[in-house]
Enzyme design. Structure first.
Site, PDB file in Angstrom:
ATOM      1  N   ARG A 233       1.006  -1.273   0.080  1.00  0.00           N
ATOM      2  CA  ARG A 233       0.032  -0.167   0.005  1.00  0.00           C
ATOM      3  C   ARG A 233       1.057   1.061   0.249  1.00  0.00           C
ATOM      4  O   ARG A 233       1.381   1.583   1.007  1.00  0.00           O
ATOM      5  CB  ARG A 233      -0.939  -0.217   1.149  1.00  0.00           C
ATOM      6  CG  ARG A 233      -2.148   0.837   1.063  1.00  0.00           C
ATOM      7  CD  ARG A 233      -2.821   1.072   2.473  1.00  0.00           C
ATOM      8  NE  ARG A 233      -2.044   1.824   3.142  1.00  0.00           N
ATOM      9  CZ  ARG A 233      -2.048   1.962   4.577  1.00  0.00           C
ATOM     10  NH1 ARG A 233      -2.908   0.993   5.401  1.00  0.00           N
ATOM     11  NH2 ARG A 233      -1.255   2.814   5.173  1.00  0.00           N
ATOM     12  N   HIS A 237      -4.273   4.365   4.483  1.00  0.00           N
ATOM     13  CA  HIS A 237      -5.372   3.766   4.324  1.00  0.00           C
ATOM     14  C   HIS A 237      -6.471   4.313   3.758  1.00  0.00           C
ATOM     15  O   HIS A 237      -7.302   3.818   2.784  1.00  0.00           O
ATOM     16  CB  HIS A 237      -5.530   3.310   5.716  1.00  0.00           C
ATOM     17  CG  HIS A 237      -6.686   2.537   6.015  1.00  0.00           C
ATOM     18  ND1 HIS A 237      -6.968   1.274   5.273  1.00  0.00           N
ATOM     19  CD2 HIS A 237      -8.145   2.651   6.377  1.00  0.00           C
ATOM     20  CE1 HIS A 237      -8.349   0.766   5.617  1.00  0.00           C
ATOM     21  NE2 HIS A 237      -8.792   1.668   6.382  1.00  0.00           N
ATOM     22  N   TYR A 246       3.143   5.098  11.296  1.00  0.00           N
ATOM     23  CA  TYR A 246       3.429   3.725  11.578  1.00  0.00           C
ATOM     24  C   TYR A 246       4.064   2.843  10.466  1.00  0.00           C
ATOM     25  O   TYR A 246       4.850   1.968  10.745  1.00  0.00           O
ATOM     26  CB  TYR A 246       2.056   2.825  11.874  1.00  0.00           C
ATOM     27  CG  TYR A 246       1.068   2.852  10.693  1.00  0.00           C
ATOM     28  CD1 TYR A 246       0.830   2.097   9.928  1.00  0.00           C
ATOM     29  CD2 TYR A 246       0.155   4.042  10.895  1.00  0.00           C
ATOM     30  CE1 TYR A 246      -0.162   2.212   8.795  1.00  0.00           C
ATOM     31  CE2 TYR A 246      -0.971   4.112  10.013  1.00  0.00           C
ATOM     32  CZ  TYR A 246      -0.900   3.175   8.881  1.00  0.00           C
ATOM     33  OH  TYR A 246      -1.693   3.168   7.878  1.00  0.00           O
TER      34      TYR A 246
HETATM   35  C1  LIG Z   1     -16.387  -5.831   9.824  1.00  0.00           C
HETATM   36  C2  LIG Z   1     -15.416  -4.580   9.770  1.00  0.00           C
HETATM   37  N1  LIG Z   1     -14.616  -4.585  10.878  1.00  0.00           N
HETATM   38  C3  LIG Z   1     -13.785  -3.416  11.060  1.00  0.00           C
HETATM   39  C4  LIG Z   1     -13.681  -2.756   9.839  1.00  0.00           C
HETATM   40  C5  LIG Z   1     -12.682  -1.491  10.007  1.00  0.00           C
HETATM   41  N2  LIG Z   1     -11.800  -1.350   9.268  1.00  0.00           N
HETATM   42  C6  LIG Z   1     -11.916  -0.670   7.843  1.00  0.00           C
HETATM   43  S1  LIG Z   1     -10.774  -0.997   6.915  1.00  0.00           S
HETATM   44  C7  LIG Z   1      -9.990  -2.075   7.695  1.00  0.00           C
HETATM   45  C8  LIG Z   1      -8.693  -2.655   7.551  1.00  0.00           C
HETATM   46  C9  LIG Z   1      -8.903  -3.629   6.247  1.00  0.00           C
HETATM   47  O1  LIG Z   1      -7.604  -4.189   5.760  1.00  0.00           O
HETATM   48  P1  LIG Z   1      -7.532  -5.032   4.358  1.00  0.00           P
HETATM   49  O2  LIG Z   1      -8.669  -6.146   4.581  1.00  0.00           O
HETATM   50  O3  LIG Z   1      -6.138  -5.592   4.523  1.00  0.00           O
HETATM   51  O4  LIG Z   1      -7.759  -3.938   3.249  1.00  0.00           O
HETATM   52  P2  LIG Z   1      -6.996  -2.587   2.958  1.00  0.00           P
HETATM   53  O5  LIG Z   1      -7.346  -1.450   3.800  1.00  0.00           O
HETATM   54  O6  LIG Z   1      -5.401  -2.945   3.369  1.00  0.00           O
HETATM   55  O7  LIG Z   1      -7.129  -2.721   1.435  1.00  0.00           O
HETATM   56  C10 LIG Z   1     -10.570  -2.114   9.052  1.00  0.00           C
HETATM   57  C11 LIG Z   1     -10.187  -2.843  10.258  1.00  0.00           C
HETATM   58  C12 LIG Z   1     -14.549  -2.679   8.953  1.00  0.00           C
HETATM   59  N3  LIG Z   1     -14.575  -1.715   8.133  1.00  0.00           N
HETATM   60  N4  LIG Z   1     -15.548  -3.769   8.684  1.00  0.00           N
END
Ligand SMILES: Cc1ncc(C[n+]2csc(CCOP(=O)(O)OP(=O)(O)O)c2C)c(N)n1
Ligand SMILES: [Mg+2]
Length: 334
Positions: A233, A237, A246
């Site tokens: 990435r 985020h 971080y």
């Molecule tokens: C069920 C749920 N739990 C927590 C969140 C909060 N949240 C949003 S994005 C994220 C991280 C997701 O990481 P990843 O699946 O690796 O996707 P990336 O953002 O790295 O593309 C979290 C924990 C959410 N949106 N939905």
């Protein structure tokens, strides 16, 4: 670069990657100007999405994105970006595009789209419909129960689904070392009784190749595949994040050296397929695509009913009350 892709395909893929990055930058600025809500940049993952989509047939195959991929699904038509921008400015269903596009809306509720994908693939199998379902989700999403339930069911039912775990090394500020103790995300396929493949998600040609193989397998009735697309990435985020708090600067700098757009551009240049003039044109048409999406989105009438329609076949009592309350509020402020 060994591939079955034509020069035309390679150029289309590169242009789509450029469009995705440009759209990501433009939406970032629009958020900073307060004109759209929170969005998640795609920077670093363009090749994962574009390479995968290139192996699909938009007339028969479905795509279920997480929340970054809609920026890079132009293979399914300009409507995908139009709808995404409409969604980003507050139209819950992206503005009622009547054309049947086989791309689901962005998914924020992590991993739920993986269950939807398996359900959809099961329905296609029961109806003998030709086609596959490809679902994107992140490394973080793979820690959700939904991922294991969906993977297990897909294995048992042998449905035509392709799981693409976009491993961008981070789930907000959680690194993959804290996400799993497994040897890889692809290794989780063993528990489902399906093949698991790890691929360089920053190389669109490699991506295309593994997705094409998974698609052939699915169309052959041999079931699902789990693909772990390894990338990095390169951006934040979301617009609500400060990654400098971080991500080690040296690690990010190292990843930037592998920027998929720069790397692929160089490969095309070496083959005599790319030059600065084409680069200029690609950026110009990317800007045009975003201008068109912005015009589409901002010209849509805002309909508060969007929030309530299509949630259930029959609205619940609570929804009826909420709708009446919103209508009363809007009526009193207009
Ligand atoms: C069920 C749920 N739990 C927590 C969140 C909060 N949240 C949003 S994005 C994220 C991280 C997701 O990481 P990843 O699946 O690796 O996707 P990336 O953002 O790295 O593309 C979290 C924990 C959410 N949106 N939905
Ligand atoms: Mg991630």
């Amino acid at each position: 670069m060994v591939s079955t892709l034509s020069n035309e395909d390679l150029l289309a893929m590169h242009c789509e990657m450029i469009k995705a990055r440009t759209a990501s930058d433009r939406l970032w600025s629009l958020q900073r100007q307060g004109r759209i809500g929170t969005i998640a940049p795609i920077d670093g993952q363009e090749a994962t999405t574009v390479g995968a989509a290139q192996a699909l047939d938009p007339l028969t195959d479905w795509v279920l994105p997480q929340y970054r991929e809609p920026l890079a699904l132009g293979r399914y038509g300009p409507e995908v970006l139009n709808r995404f921008v409409a969604w980003a400015i507050g139209h819950p269903d992206g503005g009622h595009i009547p054309e049947p596009i086989r791309v689901f809306p962005p998914q924020i509720s992590l991993a739920t789209q993986i269950l939807h994908a398996v359900g959809l693939a099961w329905a296609m199998k029961l109806r003998n419909e030709r086609g596959v379902v490809l679902v994107f989700f992140g490394d973080g999403s793979s820690s959700e129960g939904d991922f294991y339930e969906a993977g297990n069911l897909a294995g048992v039912l042998k449905v035509p689904v392709i799981f693409v775990c976009a491993n961008n090394q981070w789930a907000i500020s959680t690194p993959t070392t804290k996400q799993t103790a497994a040897a890889s995300f692809a290794a989780k396929a063993d528990a489902f009784g399906i093949p698991g493949v790890t691929v360089d998600g920053m190389d669109p040609v490699a991506m295309h190749e593994v997705v094409q193989a998974a698609r052939d397998r699915a169309l052959d009735g041999r079931g699902a595949t789990l693909i772990e697309a390894v990338s990095y990435r390169l951006g934040a985020h979301t617009t609500a994040d400060d990654p400098t708090r971080y991500i080690p600067a040296a690690e990010l700098e190292e990843a930037r050296q592998r920027d998929p757009i720069v790397m692929f551009g160089r490969q095309l240049e070496d083959r005599g397929l790319w030059n600065s003039e084409l680069e200029h044109d690609a950026h110009a048409s990317a800007e045009q695509a975003i201008d068109a999406a912005w015009a589409f989105a901002t010209n849509l009438p805002l309909r508060q009913s969007d929030l309530f329609d299509h949630v259930f076949a029959q609205p619940t009592q609570r929804q009826r009350l909420e709708r009446a309350s919103l209508e009363a509020h809007l009526g009193s402020t207009s």
